[in-house]
Design a protein around this motif. Structure first.
Motif, PDB file in Angstrom:
ATOM      1  N   ASP A 235       0.957  -2.141  -8.761  1.00 47.03           N
ATOM      2  CA  ASP A 235       2.179  -2.310  -9.547  1.00 47.03           C
ATOM      3  C   ASP A 235       3.425  -2.023  -8.719  1.00 47.03           C
ATOM      4  OD1 ASP A 235       0.821  -3.062 -11.796  1.00 47.03           O
ATOM      5  OD2 ASP A 235       0.931  -1.110 -12.791  1.00 47.03           O
ATOM      6  N   GLY A 236       3.262  -1.239  -7.670  1.00 45.85           N
ATOM      7  CA  GLY A 236       4.413  -0.882  -6.841  1.00 45.85           C
ATOM      8  C   GLY A 236       4.617  -1.799  -5.647  1.00 45.85           C
ATOM      9  N   VAL A 237       3.859  -2.929  -5.608  1.00 44.85           N
ATOM     10  CA  VAL A 237       3.914  -3.824  -4.452  1.00 44.85           C
ATOM     11  C   VAL A 237       4.098  -5.261  -4.919  1.00 44.85           C
ATOM     12  CG1 VAL A 237       2.603  -4.697  -2.460  1.00 44.85           C
ATOM     13  CG2 VAL A 237       2.419  -2.292  -3.129  1.00 44.85           C
ATOM     14  N   SER A 238       4.925  -6.024  -4.230  1.00 44.48           N
ATOM     15  CA  SER A 238       5.127  -7.429  -4.553  1.00 44.48           C
ATOM     16  C   SER A 238       3.836  -8.208  -4.329  1.00 44.48           C
ATOM     17  CB  SER A 238       6.240  -8.030  -3.688  1.00 44.48           C
ATOM     18  OG  SER A 238       6.225  -9.448  -3.753  1.00 44.48           O
ATOM     19  N   SER A 239       3.439  -9.020  -5.301  1.00 45.51           N
ATOM     20  CA  SER A 239       2.207  -9.798  -5.174  1.00 45.51           C
ATOM     21  C   SER A 239       2.369 -10.997  -4.247  1.00 45.51           C
ATOM     22  CB  SER A 239       1.754 -10.285  -6.551  1.00 45.51           C
ATOM     23  OG  SER A 239       2.741 -11.111  -7.142  1.00 45.51           O
ATOM     24  N   SER A 240       3.584 -11.361  -3.907  1.00 44.21           N
ATOM     25  CA  SER A 240       3.806 -12.524  -3.037  1.00 44.21           C
ATOM     26  C   SER A 240       4.055 -12.137  -1.588  1.00 44.21           C
ATOM     27  CB  SER A 240       4.989 -13.360  -3.554  1.00 44.21           C
ATOM     28  OG  SER A 240       6.176 -12.583  -3.604  1.00 44.21           O
ATOM     29  N   THR A 241       4.667 -10.961  -1.371  1.00 49.81           N
ATOM     30  CA  THR A 241       4.995 -10.556   0.006  1.00 49.81           C
ATOM     31  C   THR A 241       4.278  -9.282   0.443  1.00 49.81           C
ATOM     32  OG1 THR A 241       6.884  -9.183  -0.655  1.00 49.81           O
ATOM     33  CG2 THR A 241       7.296 -11.543  -0.261  1.00 49.81           C
ATOM     34  N   MET A 242       3.684  -8.557  -0.487  1.00 48.97           N
ATOM     35  CA  MET A 242       3.033  -7.273  -0.215  1.00 48.97           C
ATOM     36  C   MET A 242       4.031  -6.179   0.136  1.00 48.97           C
ATOM     37  SD  MET A 242      -0.177  -7.843  -0.701  1.00 48.97           S
ATOM     38  CE  MET A 242       0.266  -9.068  -1.935  1.00 48.97           C
ATOM     39  N   MET A 243       5.334  -6.431  -0.074  1.00 50.54           N
ATOM     40  CA  MET A 243       6.338  -5.419   0.249  1.00 50.54           C
ATOM     41  C   MET A 243       6.494  -4.441  -0.909  1.00 50.54           C
ATOM     42  SD  MET A 243      10.249  -5.823   1.691  1.00 50.54           S
ATOM     43  CE  MET A 243      11.047  -6.275   0.149  1.00 50.54           C
ATOM     44  N   SER A 244       6.734  -3.217  -0.563  1.00 51.88           N
ATOM     45  CA  SER A 244       6.967  -2.166  -1.545  1.00 51.88           C
ATOM     46  C   SER A 244       8.163  -2.507  -2.427  1.00 51.88           C
ATOM     47  CB  SER A 244       7.228  -0.846  -0.815  1.00 51.88           C
ATOM     48  OG  SER A 244       7.773   0.122  -1.693  1.00 51.88           O
ATOM     49  N   LYS A 245       8.018  -2.233  -3.711  1.00 50.85           N
ATOM     50  CA  LYS A 245       9.134  -2.412  -4.630  1.00 50.85           C
ATOM     51  C   LYS A 245      10.084  -1.223  -4.588  1.00 50.85           C
ATOM     52  CE  LYS A 245       6.397  -5.197  -7.891  1.00 50.85           C
ATOM     53  NZ  LYS A 245       5.847  -5.261  -9.282  1.00 50.85           N
ATOM     54  N   ARG A 246       9.671  -0.172  -3.887  1.00 49.93           N
ATOM     55  CA  ARG A 246      10.459   1.046  -3.825  1.00 49.93           C
ATOM     56  C   ARG A 246      11.192   1.194  -2.497  1.00 49.93           C
ATOM     57  NH1 ARG A 246       6.038   1.866  -6.879  1.00 49.93           N
ATOM     58  NH2 ARG A 246       6.200   3.145  -8.775  1.00 49.93           N
ATOM     59  N   VAL A 247      10.549   0.722  -1.427  1.00 49.87           N
ATOM     60  CA  VAL A 247      11.111   0.915  -0.082  1.00 49.87           C
ATOM     61  C   VAL A 247      11.156  -0.432   0.642  1.00 49.87           C
ATOM     62  CG1 VAL A 247      10.901   2.154   2.099  1.00 49.87           C
ATOM     63  CG2 VAL A 247      10.082   3.216  -0.023  1.00 49.87           C
ATOM     64  N   PRO A 248      12.321  -1.033   0.774  1.00 39.54           N
ATOM     65  CA  PRO A 248      12.436  -2.305   1.486  1.00 39.54           C
ATOM     66  C   PRO A 248      11.912  -2.179   2.927  1.00 39.54           C
ATOM     67  CG  PRO A 248      14.456  -1.831   0.293  1.00 39.54           C
ATOM     68  CD  PRO A 248      13.620  -0.582   0.224  1.00 39.54           C
ATOM     69  N   GLY A 249      11.157  -3.178   3.341  1.00 37.44           N
ATOM     70  CA  GLY A 249      10.635  -3.180   4.707  1.00 37.44           C
ATOM     71  C   GLY A 249       9.279  -2.523   4.858  1.00 37.44           C
ATOM     72  N   LEU A 250       8.774  -1.888   3.795  1.00 40.79           N
ATOM     73  CA  LEU A 250       7.463  -1.225   3.834  1.00 40.79           C
ATOM     74  C   LEU A 250       6.438  -2.124   3.144  1.00 40.79           C
ATOM     75  CD1 LEU A 250       5.729   1.315   4.431  1.00 40.79           C
ATOM     76  CD2 LEU A 250       6.447   2.186   2.177  1.00 40.79           C
ATOM     77  N   PHE A 251       5.350  -2.417   3.831  1.00 40.29           N
ATOM     78  CA  PHE A 251       4.329  -3.332   3.314  1.00 40.29           C
ATOM     79  C   PHE A 251       2.960  -2.648   3.301  1.00 40.29           C
ATOM     80  CE2 PHE A 251       7.724  -5.781   5.107  1.00 40.29           C
ATOM     81  CZ  PHE A 251       7.834  -6.933   4.351  1.00 40.29           C
ATOM     82  N   PHE A 252       2.144  -3.021   2.318  1.00 44.33           N
ATOM     83  CA  PHE A 252       0.762  -2.531   2.246  1.00 44.33           C
ATOM     84  C   PHE A 252      -0.174  -3.728   2.134  1.00 44.33           C
ATOM     85  CE2 PHE A 252       3.350   0.891   0.510  1.00 44.33           C
ATOM     86  CZ  PHE A 252       2.836   2.018   1.151  1.00 44.33           C
ATOM     87  N   VAL A 253      -1.228  -3.739   2.956  1.00 47.21           N
ATOM     88  CA  VAL A 253      -2.168  -4.861   2.921  1.00 47.21           C
ATOM     89  C   VAL A 253      -3.603  -4.351   3.011  1.00 47.21           C
ATOM     90  CG1 VAL A 253      -0.491  -6.377   4.041  1.00 47.21           C
ATOM     91  CG2 VAL A 253      -2.214  -5.216   5.432  1.00 47.21           C
TER      92      VAL A 253
END
Length: 282
Positions: A235-253
């Motif tokens: 829920d805290g991650v964009s489903s299209s880019t995997m980027m954090s919705k809380r911290v720009p530039g942070l990605f989880f994969v």
């Protein structure tokens, strides 16, 4: 692996191995990582650290700790796609059958998987068990259909007509591994000539074969688990880019996220697909 490394080299990627990451912080839109090789700075950070499975290969909870540090929720983790263990009399009854394998349908709740089960010296494994392990937790009711490709009652009735003098263990040995069939009739089913079973008794035997209770006590844990259930809340991650919705530039994969697939390459596909999405966005 070579294919991935070659692609990285072709793209000019710099790879450092044997280099641990210590403190991670973000200031002014830049991530700064402390490493034994010095501080590394970058505008984007992709967390692809996996889960807790197979710690002998270096798996740790670093990715979860990092996610929490940046305000992400991490759902409880446990071993998935993992062999189940038995204990007490349940383990004693089956331990000497280690190595015996045959197809079953494993059921837990609404989940069911039809594939091979393998008896081990500590419990049960094989594709059907690994699959159902992701849905099972201690205390859950776990059932096996030992003859998943048959109408068990109709088959037993036919065997009774065709082989009335054959014992049940002999009949079952034609459909199950002989050693397991014998053990089944030593512990769970009465062994006598087929002609001595009346209709209700034959129905009862068929019901047990089609709905055999397997009382598991636990799992082999992260040591042998193929995946980790739970992880960074999607829920805290964009489903299209995997980027954090809380911290720009942070990605989880990959497996660090709370996404787990079945056997058959689904988890690899998730790793590649989420990695590609993040890489494209970066």
């Amino acid at each position: 692996m070579k294919l991935l490394v070659d692609e990285c080299l072709a793209a000019g990627v710099h790879i450092e191995t044997g280099c641990s990451v210590g403190n991670v912080e973000q200031t002014d839109g830049v991530f700064r990582l402390d490493t034994p090789l010095g501080r590394v700075a970058a505008p984007s950070l992709v967390v692809a650290t996996g889960g807790l499975s197979i710690p002998s290969m270096g798996a740790t909870g670093f990715g979860y700790d990092l996610a929490r540090r940046f305000g992400h929720d991490v759902l409880p983790t446990r071993a998935g796609l993992v062999p189940l263990t038995l204990s007490g009399k349940h383990q004693e009854r089956l331990a000497d059958l280690s190595g015996v394998s045959f197809p079953v349908e494993a059921r837990c709740g609404k989940a069911r998987f039809r594939n091979f089960m393998l008896l081990t010296h500590r419990g049960v494994s094989g594709p059907s068990i690994l699959q159902i392990s992701s849905y099972w937790q201690p205390g859950d009711d776990l059932r096996l259909d030992l003859l998943p490709d048959r109408d068990t009652l109709a088959w037993l009735q036919a065997q009774q007509q065709q082989r009335p003098d054959a014992e049940l263990k002999t009949v079952l040995s034609d459909a199950l591994p002989r050693r397991f069939a014998q053990r089944l009739c030593e512990v769970w089913l009465p062994n006598r000539p087929m002609k001595q079973f009346n209709a209700p008794q034959l129905k009862e035997a068929a019901a047990l074969i089609a709905d055999w209770p397997l009382v598991a006590s636990g799992t082999e844990g992260y040591r042998t688990a193929e995946v980790t259930l739970g992880g960074v809340d999607t829920d805290g991650v964009s489903s299209s880019t995997m980027m954090s919705k809380r911290v720009p530039g942070l990605f989880f994969v990959g497996e660090v996220l709370d996404v787990t697939g079945w056997l058959g390459g689904y988890n690899f596909q998730w790793a590649w697909a989420s990695g590609h999405a993040a890489g494209t966005a970066v």
